[in-house]
Design an enzyme around this catalytic site. Sequence first.
Site, PDB file in Angstrom:
ATOM      1  N   CYS A  32     -11.236   0.413   7.288  1.00 40.00           N
ATOM      2  CA  CYS A  32     -10.710   1.568   7.529  1.00 40.00           C
ATOM      3  C   CYS A  32     -11.193   2.548   6.797  1.00 40.00           C
ATOM      4  O   CYS A  32     -11.566   3.858   7.269  1.00 40.00           O
ATOM      5  CB  CYS A  32      -8.999   1.528   7.560  1.00 40.00           C
ATOM      6  SG  CYS A  32      -8.509   1.065   5.749  1.00 40.00           S
ATOM      7  N   GLU A  83       0.906  -1.094  -0.024  1.00 40.14           N
ATOM      8  CA  GLU A  83       0.053  -0.018  -0.061  1.00 40.14           C
ATOM      9  C   GLU A  83       0.761   1.487   0.174  1.00 40.14           C
ATOM     10  O   GLU A  83       0.527   2.316   0.658  1.00 40.14           O
ATOM     11  CB  GLU A  83      -0.996   0.070   1.226  1.00 40.14           C
ATOM     12  CG  GLU A  83      -1.881  -1.348   1.312  1.00 40.14           C
ATOM     13  CD  GLU A  83      -2.932  -1.109   2.421  1.00 40.14           C
ATOM     14  OE1 GLU A  83      -2.556  -0.741   3.480  1.00 40.14           O
ATOM     15  OE2 GLU A  83      -3.811  -1.785   2.476  1.00 40.14           O
TER      16      GLU A  83
END
Length: 648
Positions: free
Chosen positions: A411, A318
């Site tokens: 998230c 990421e």
Amino acid sequence: MSRTSSSPPTPVGSVDPVGSVGPVRLGPDARAVLRPAAVGLDAGFWLTRREVNARTSIPQGPELLESAGNLHNLRLAAGAAEGEFRGAYPFVDTDVYKWLEAAAWQLAQGNDGDLEAHVDRIIGLVAGAQQPDGYLNTWFQLVKGGEQYQDLRWGHELYCAGHLIQAAVAHHRVTGRPELLDVARKFADQVDSVFGLPDSGKPIDGIDGHPEVETALVELYRETGERRYLDLAAYFVDRHGHGLLGGEAYCQDHVPVREATNVEGHAVRQLYLLAAAADLATETGDAELRTASERLWHAMTTTKTHLTGGLGAHHEEEDFGDPYELPNERAYCETCAAIASVQWSWRMALLTGEARYSDLIERTLYNGFLAGVSLDGERWLYVNPLQVRDGHTDPGGDQSARRTRWFRCACCPPNVMRLLASLEHYLASSDDGGLQIHQYVSGRYTAAEGIAIRCETDYPWHGSIAFTVEETPADRPWTLSLRVPRWCRDVRVRCGEESYDGPVEDGWLRIERTWAPGDRVVLELALEPRLTAADPRVDAVRGCVAIERGPLVYCLEQIDHPGGGLDDMVVDTTRPLAVKHRPDLLGGVTTVVAAGRRRDIPDPGWWPYGPADSSPRQGGEPVELTAIPYYAWANREDGSMRVWLPTS
């Protein structure tokens, strides 16, 4: 001067009542050029998105948090239920805290008895789960036998603490009630008693593998006046990059912020850390941190930012890639990274007064951020690629290119909720000289200096933005500053019936005069559709163009082009672009129509390679290309999509 540690929390609205209830409330000694101003939205594009957030996204939060086990874990930690911990990660508590923050900002929009009841109930669960020493993390309390801070790289205890603090600050600023703030302060005090430099006498010299607590502690200082929270934030920011977690870029431990020359590692972690650096520069006047923040923002925007404002090149960690490594179908562009970018850029805009930061906020809000939530507010994207190929095989889960109801690592959804619920605090600012309009929405802009103006606009669909002065000091001039977006090629302004030809300086058009109620200013931003090419060092899109109009990036979707996929499409750059308003499509959008062809490519047989052709094929079936705003993709049916279009 700062209040002493014995001073009580500031009641809501007692300091700078105009801009004080948002996510960023500057301290009394802040060195910022600008301070947040208030905006009340009453119509238009962003009001619609916020209404969906208020009507659908936020209300479904408690049910989803219940079904995913987050609330169950809090009951277990409080001894109010029996069973096993539910969830795959040690940081699932943050989903609850981000939802609480979103709900708190939503409560500021008006009374909602059901929402308030849910908030009160969940705050009770959080308070019940807290240990007597202030520590709170259901994973470590239930799964790890109560051990604390033994896995700073992966445990994310301070990351969870940060989101709890931000939720508590939001709840206190909106309601004035202390229940959640008391929980957050108790946890922050426990952290402060444990972490410090080796010579401080505290047992742990360490940092969290996921920055977040740093900027939260700055805001807790701003809310309470407790200087030690600001000092603790500074300690954490400066201890990153000293090898305390093994020296990896992934967890921002490879180089100190003050020495860094480029953004690296996990994108969200990098951006949260840099938001805290900007906060500290604002509150302390630390020139070195300000210089580093400006240097890193410039490096990010010039070499590592996608056209949509999206950030993050790699799925595996990421993270950011190399300079100019900006892939399309493998772009990560996590929704949380877009949100973190907005948070950092807003702090930089306040600190410096420069319009370029709000230029990026606009691009990110309308594109890389808003694509993360469906038009109905019920489905989400964790990653935001710029292309989905014909025949795409979707991996599912958190890395899916298809909208999902919820995620194992959830998230992004509550993060989107909290930004939309607090969006009015990222739109305008004020200083001693007047009011600055950073983003254009229909509503009322208010500054603490007795200034209020009303804005009427159908932006981003139309470029006419009309302002009417409603309140103004009668005895002195002040400056209305209007941001002129960098993409705008033609801007015109009228003050009353007269044209205004003042210069645009550093992205701002400033109009200074002694105003009277009823005075009008009309800003006209030309919204002609345009073709955009990337820096030639971006290999992934060399020989391609993208379609933009105003702040919106456009894309093609397969559903609008029957008869085949999109991989063979070519745009004709010699033909003009046309605009079509489509109130019937995707909640009402303006599309851009281009001429193109479907390339006539022969079957490669068993080997898809051959000799280079010095004269690219221009033949093939003519086709009309219909481009929709990127934020609206993946709202009809699964299929291919692309932003960048080959030209030959």
